[in-house]
Design a protein around this motif. Structure first.
Motif, PDB file in Angstrom:
ATOM      1  N   THR A  35      14.547   1.898   4.763  1.00 31.91           N
ATOM      2  CA  THR A  35      14.325   0.439   4.817  1.00 31.91           C
ATOM      3  C   THR A  35      13.143  -0.112   5.072  1.00 31.91           C
ATOM      4  O   THR A  35      12.250   0.602   6.263  1.00 31.91           O
ATOM      5  N   TYR A  36      12.509  -1.257   4.501  1.00 30.52           N
ATOM      6  CA  TYR A  36      11.637  -2.032   5.104  1.00 30.52           C
ATOM      7  C   TYR A  36      11.973  -2.934   5.654  1.00 30.52           C
ATOM      8  O   TYR A  36      12.500  -3.793   5.216  1.00 30.52           O
ATOM      9  N   GLY A  37      11.461  -2.970   6.930  1.00 27.53           N
ATOM     10  CA  GLY A  37      12.016  -3.970   7.938  1.00 27.53           C
ATOM     11  C   GLY A  37      12.507  -5.338   7.422  1.00 27.53           C
ATOM     12  O   GLY A  37      13.528  -5.994   7.790  1.00 27.53           O
ATOM     13  N   GLU A  38      11.409  -5.986   6.967  1.00 25.11           N
ATOM     14  CA  GLU A  38      11.388  -7.267   6.485  1.00 25.11           C
ATOM     15  C   GLU A  38      11.715  -7.527   5.218  1.00 25.11           C
ATOM     16  O   GLU A  38      11.730  -8.854   4.525  1.00 25.11           O
ATOM     17  N   ALA A  39      12.290  -6.757   4.423  1.00 20.37           N
ATOM     18  CA  ALA A  39      12.733  -7.000   2.830  1.00 20.37           C
ATOM     19  C   ALA A  39      13.803  -7.815   2.758  1.00 20.37           C
ATOM     20  O   ALA A  39      14.719  -8.071   3.503  1.00 20.37           O
ATOM     21  N   CYS A  40      13.811  -8.556   1.963  1.00 18.17           N
ATOM     22  CA  CYS A  40      14.934  -9.726   1.529  1.00 18.17           C
ATOM     23  C   CYS A  40      15.820  -8.710   1.008  1.00 18.17           C
ATOM     24  O   CYS A  40      15.848  -7.985  -0.124  1.00 18.17           O
ATOM     25  N   GLU A  41      17.162  -9.027   1.304  1.00 22.29           N
ATOM     26  CA  GLU A  41      18.385  -8.569   0.875  1.00 22.29           C
ATOM     27  C   GLU A  41      19.556  -9.540   1.160  1.00 22.29           C
ATOM     28  O   GLU A  41      20.114  -9.641   2.067  1.00 22.29           O
ATOM     29  N   PRO A  42      20.143  -9.911  -0.156  1.00 25.67           N
ATOM     30  CA  PRO A  42      20.026  -9.575  -1.422  1.00 25.67           C
ATOM     31  C   PRO A  42      18.578 -10.434  -1.724  1.00 25.67           C
ATOM     32  O   PRO A  42      18.211 -11.307  -1.044  1.00 25.67           O
ATOM     33  N   GLN A  43      18.270  -9.811  -2.979  1.00 26.45           N
ATOM     34  CA  GLN A  43      16.919 -10.549  -3.476  1.00 26.45           C
ATOM     35  C   GLN A  43      16.958 -10.618  -5.086  1.00 26.45           C
ATOM     36  O   GLN A  43      17.412  -9.578  -5.421  1.00 26.45           O
ATOM     37  N   LEU A  71      12.209  -4.476  -1.669  1.00 25.67           N
ATOM     38  CA  LEU A  71      11.471  -3.108  -1.568  1.00 25.67           C
ATOM     39  C   LEU A  71      11.961  -2.119  -0.506  1.00 25.67           C
ATOM     40  O   LEU A  71      12.631  -2.612   0.376  1.00 25.67           O
ATOM     41  N   PHE A  72      11.302  -0.924  -0.468  1.00 28.89           N
ATOM     42  CA  PHE A  72      11.901  -0.028   0.359  1.00 28.89           C
ATOM     43  C   PHE A  72      10.441   0.897   0.511  1.00 28.89           C
ATOM     44  O   PHE A  72       9.727   0.879  -0.065  1.00 28.89           O
ATOM     45  N   ALA A  73      10.550   1.533   1.832  1.00 28.57           N
ATOM     46  CA  ALA A  73       9.491   2.446   1.956  1.00 28.57           C
ATOM     47  C   ALA A  73       9.249   3.483   0.912  1.00 28.57           C
ATOM     48  O   ALA A  73      10.322   4.040   0.355  1.00 28.57           O
ATOM     49  N   GLY A  74       7.806   4.082   0.668  1.00 29.60           N
ATOM     50  CA  GLY A  74       7.675   4.810  -0.187  1.00 29.60           C
ATOM     51  C   GLY A  74       7.637   6.366   0.171  1.00 29.60           C
ATOM     52  O   GLY A  74       6.708   7.114  -0.282  1.00 29.60           O
ATOM     53  N   LEU A 100       0.842  -1.425  -0.055  1.00 32.38           N
ATOM     54  CA  LEU A 100       0.012  -0.053  -0.018  1.00 32.38           C
ATOM     55  C   LEU A 100       0.866   1.335   0.019  1.00 32.38           C
ATOM     56  O   LEU A 100       0.352   2.449   0.528  1.00 32.38           O
ATOM     57  N   GLY A 101       1.844   1.149  -0.762  1.00 31.34           N
ATOM     58  CA  GLY A 101       2.701   2.492  -0.961  1.00 31.34           C
ATOM     59  C   GLY A 101       4.085   2.397  -0.787  1.00 31.34           C
ATOM     60  O   GLY A 101       4.882   3.473  -1.032  1.00 31.34           O
ATOM     61  N   SER A 102       4.598   1.087  -0.682  1.00 26.17           N
ATOM     62  CA  SER A 102       6.247   0.821  -0.874  1.00 26.17           C
ATOM     63  C   SER A 102       6.563   1.080  -2.212  1.00 26.17           C
ATOM     64  O   SER A 102       5.898   1.063  -3.231  1.00 26.17           O
ATOM     65  N   VAL A 103       7.895   1.101  -2.311  1.00 25.49           N
ATOM     66  CA  VAL A 103       8.464   0.851  -3.753  1.00 25.49           C
ATOM     67  C   VAL A 103       9.141  -0.438  -3.948  1.00 25.49           C
ATOM     68  O   VAL A 103      10.058  -0.785  -3.146  1.00 25.49           O
ATOM     69  N   TRP A 104       8.931  -0.967  -4.829  1.00 24.64           N
ATOM     70  CA  TRP A 104       9.498  -2.426  -5.461  1.00 24.64           C
ATOM     71  C   TRP A 104      10.423  -2.280  -6.637  1.00 24.64           C
ATOM     72  O   TRP A 104       9.689  -1.881  -7.529  1.00 24.64           O
ATOM     73  N   PRO A 105      11.531  -2.425  -6.369  1.00 21.30           N
ATOM     74  CA  PRO A 105      12.606  -2.150  -7.747  1.00 21.30           C
ATOM     75  C   PRO A 105      12.297  -2.989  -8.799  1.00 21.30           C
ATOM     76  O   PRO A 105      12.075  -2.656 -10.143  1.00 21.30           O
TER      77      PRO A 105
END
Length: 195
Positions: free
Chosen positions: A160-168, A146-149, A100-105
């Motif tokens: 940073t989006y806390g639970e984002a996978c990295e690397p992904q 992803l990261f916050a929007g 609902l508003g984050s940014v997904w590369p």
């Protein structure tokens, strides 16, 4: 493959599907496509990145493509780092929400490919540059899932989006898709990697 009659039938069906899609999903007041159509036939008017995928598929009529591209780059959608999954003007918008508003590369890279498909390398470049600058600002030249929007003017580094996978893997492929969108040809790996 020599099946001209079958090919002609499929092309007619594809054109009918394209017309039905446009009739069902186009939001004339928004000059954009709905994210979904409910069972009763009502379009869900949420403004999301999903119509950028429609650009990528080629289902958007040429006459509507610029409106879709321009809306994706409007301040409510484009943070400066990338395009949000949901418009900041929506009641449900939350820059720290997964959908609902984050940014997904990877989502943004598909949108950039779609923009380029319709001749909007200018827009594809804007998206690609935002993602590249996000990777650089993060200090590791890498994109997360992803990261916050949040608006780029609000923060020096994408939040940073806390639970984002990295690397992904999706995010790792995003710069290659963006490069393809900008240069107009598929990105080929170095010869030694291909063999």
């Amino acid at each position: 493959m020599g099946e001209r009659q079958f090919a002609a039938t499929l092309e007619k069906e594809a054109e009918r599907t394209k017309q039905r899609f446009d009739e069902a999903f186009w939001l004339s007041d928004e000059e954009f496509y709905a994210v979904a159509v409910e069972e009763g036939g009502d379009a869900v008017p949420s403004i999301t990145t999903n119509p950028g995928h429609c650009l990528w598929s080629g289902i958007v009529p040429e006459t509507r493509a610029d409106a879709v591209v321009d809306r994706l780059l409007a301040p409510e959608m484009f943070t400066g780092w990338g395009i949000r999954t949901l418009s900041a003007s929506h009641d449900a918008y939350n820059p720290q929400s997964y959908h609902l508003g984050s940014v997904w590369p990877h989502d943004n890279s598909i949108v950039a490919l779609g923009m380029a498909r319709y001749g909007r390398q200018d827009a594809a470049s804007q998206v690609a540059e935002g993602l590249l600058e996000a990777a650089q600002a993060r200090g590791n030249d890498r994109l997360p899932e992803l990261f916050a929007g949040f608006e780029r003017s609000e923060t020096d580094v994408p939040v940073t989006y806390g639970e984002a996978c990295e690397p992904q893997a999706w995010a790792a492929a995003a710069p290659l898709a963006c490069l393809q969108a900008i240069q107009g040809t598929p990105v080929e790996p170095p010869r030694e990697i291909r063999h």
